[in-house]
Design an enzyme around this catalytic site. Structure first.
Site: not given
Ligand SMILES: *[C@@H]1O[C@H](CO)[C@@H](O)[C@H](O)[C@H]1NC(C)=O
Ligand SMILES: *[C@@H]1O[C@H](CO)[C@@H](O)[C@H](O)[C@H]1NC(C)=O
Ligand SMILES: *[C@@H]1O[C@H](CO)[C@@H](O)[C@H](O)[C@H]1NC(C)=O
Length: 517
Positions: A93, A96, A246, A490
């Site tokens: 994703d 990670d 999410y 990120e």
């Protein structure tokens, strides 16, 4: 003679210098901000497209094929094996190693849409194949994640456990649990987004001549749509652990998005009936411009159905489709800087700015939609967009899209390009991206917890996360380049897909294909 001529030459020279300098100043002061650079821009945007596509390669799980990323290798080969399904492919994703099905499917939908509309321009810069290969890396995974009717695997890896590790995907050793939705624990949002992705991708592979794969994708898409529609519920209610990562705040938008894509892909009237029937009353939220994101697909649905209104005779006269189109116009008027109804959600130098987490997803997504909408207008000979009495056109939409892209590429107060691997119009790009694989030297094999020393290290990442679009600036246009700055630093695959979409669309000269309606 020399002596006579010299002062004369000097005078001419001085006059020339004055003229050149004056012209230069006048040009610098008067030049329209976006237009003057246009010839340079097109190559810059094509370069940005090439760079951003590389991030999808960096995120690939499974047994890699023709891997070009020196610091990446095979990983997650056994994902799904305890269930006798092959879930080894797909994309990690973000920084990670979890495969989250909801944003991954959205990534595929956006990538497929981009290839459909701008594939011809991608071909000109040799990016069509890489883009299609990355799309297929996701759709192969999504097909395997749907082994039978009314079951969809929607996640591999556990978010909590995964975040307790800092390691490389190639050497990770933590368990890789698989989560599913089914009839008793439904997930309308994620099933519908997956249906949208497979419908959009079925068109891509139909166009590229892979008819049997295209049909397989369409078949899965239709089944998933029925599952999503019949067994209604939020996947975050069925799988509460996803809320931290999410959390889906509604499924009506994904149902309409999937219906719109299935209509686009199959031409079957039942999908047109779906998006114009009760579901529209329940979920379409007409006249209210909202922000496009991994959680909210309404603006995308409005633009896609506006496409049908422009190019599809059956949809064209439909009054409900016209309401989607009107709402798409409201979405455009909301972002155009000189529109009377423009949003106040922007930074001082003009970047659309809606949220502190992953701030670039909104400006980048809306810049793509704006340019695409402008291309639909041009192709359908509709040159006028009315925003509360003021008229705008495709060029205004394109200028807006470029302004957001230029900001991302370094034309901003921080002089920071937010696309890793490309300085662009700025002076630098982030070096401390929050990304495990990039932060750990490729010859190291740290265990789950040993790797944290790389998270905490003061050195820049040893591996470049090329093509990563980082989260982005704060509202005050600052950016803190630190590895543990997750909010800003990120990168995610879905934001990357939106960046690919934007750079493809503005490096192209209006090649949307009317016939695909
Ligand atoms: C249905 O999904 C839920 C949530 O993932 C799971 O707990 C349950 O075991 C599944 N049901 C079946 C019959 O596998
Ligand atoms: C998740 O979304 C639901 C539905 O909008 C909301 O009620 C809930 O507060 C959200 N939870 C988190 C943790 O964000
Ligand atoms: C900018 O905004 C961030 C986040 O709100 C804040 O932490 C930081 O102190 C601000 N910086 C400046 C220079 O105002």
């Amino acid at each position: 003679m020399g002596k006579v001529k010299k002062p004369c030459c000097c005078t001419i020279f001085i006059i020339l210098v004055v003229i050149v300098v004056a012209a230069g100043i006048a040009y610098a002061v008067l030049r329209p901000k976006n237009k003057a650079k246009s010839s340079v821009d097109e190559t810059k945007y094509a370069d940005a497209l090439k760079v951003s596509l590389q991030f999808l390669d960096i995120q690939k799980a499974g047994k890699l094929v023709n891997n070009k990323i020196s610091w990446r290798g095979n990983s997650a080969l056994k994902d799904g094996s305890e269930l006798n399904v092959d879930l080894s492919k797909g994309l990690y994703d973000a920084g990670d190693h979890v495969k989250f099905g909801f944003p991954m499917a959205f990534t595929a939908t956006i990538l497929a849409w981009t290839i459909l509309e701008y594939g011809e321009s991608m071909k000109k810069v040799d990016q069509y194949k890489p883009a299609t290969n990355s799309l297929r890396w996701i759709t192969d995974y999504l097909v395997n994640a749907h082994p039978k009717d009314n079951v969809l695997y929607v996640q591999v890896g556990d978010g909590e456990a995964d975040h307790k590790c800092w390691d490389r995907p190639e050497t990770m050793s933590d368990k890789r649990p698989v989560s599913q939705i089914n009839k008793t624990s439904p997930g309308t949002d994620v099933a519908a987004e997956t249906a949208a992705a497979l419908a959009a991708a079925s068109l891509v592979f139909k166009k590229s001549g892979d008819a049997s794969y295209s049909e397989e994708l369409l078949k899965h898409s239709k089944q998933l749509f029925s599952f999503a529609d019949k067994y209604r519920g939020l996947y975050s209610a069925s799988l509460p652990k996803v809320k931290k990562f999410y959390n889906s705040t509604g499924y009506g938008d994904e149902l309409l998005w999937a219906g719109a894509w299935l209509y686009h892909a199959s031409g079957e009237k039942r999908y047109l009936d779906f998006v114009t029937g009760k579901a529209a009353d329940d979920y379409a939220n007409f006249d209210d411009p909202t922000w496009f994101s991994w959680d909210n697909k309404l603006p995308g649905t409005q633009v896609l159905l506006a496409r049908s209104s422009c190019f599809d005779a059956d949809a064209g006269g439909n009054s409900v489709i016209e309401m989607y189109k009107k709402t798409a116009e409201a979405v455009m008027c909301n972002v155009l800087p000189n529109s009377p109804t423009t949003t106040s959600s922007r930074t001082d130098s003009g970047l659309i700015w809606v949220s502190e987490w992953n701030s670039l997803q909104h400006p980048v997504g809306h810049a793509f939609l704006a340019n695409l909408y402008g291309d639909y207008m041009k192709k359908s000979n509709n040159k006028k967009l009315d925003c509360d009495g003021e008229t705008f056109g495709p060029d205004d939409l394109r200028d807006f899209a470029k302004s957001q892209a230029n900001y991302v590429l370094g034309e901003n107060p921080a002089k920071m390009s937010y696309l890793v691997g490309m300085v662009g119009y700025g002076e630098k790009f982030p070096e401390f991206v929050h990304h495990r694989g990039a932060s750990i030297p490729a010859d190291e094999k740290p265990s789950c917890s040993e790797g944290f020393k790389w998270l905490e290290s003061d050195e820049p990442n040893p591996n470049e996360a090329t093509g990563a679009l980082v989260g982005g600036p704060y509202l005050n246009e600052t950016y803190v380049d630190a590895r543990n700055n997750v909010k800003q630093g990120e990168p995610t695959t879905y934001s990357c897909a939106l960046a690919i979409a934007l750079f493809s669309s503005i490096s192209a000269t209006n090649d949307v294909d009317k016939s695909l309606s």
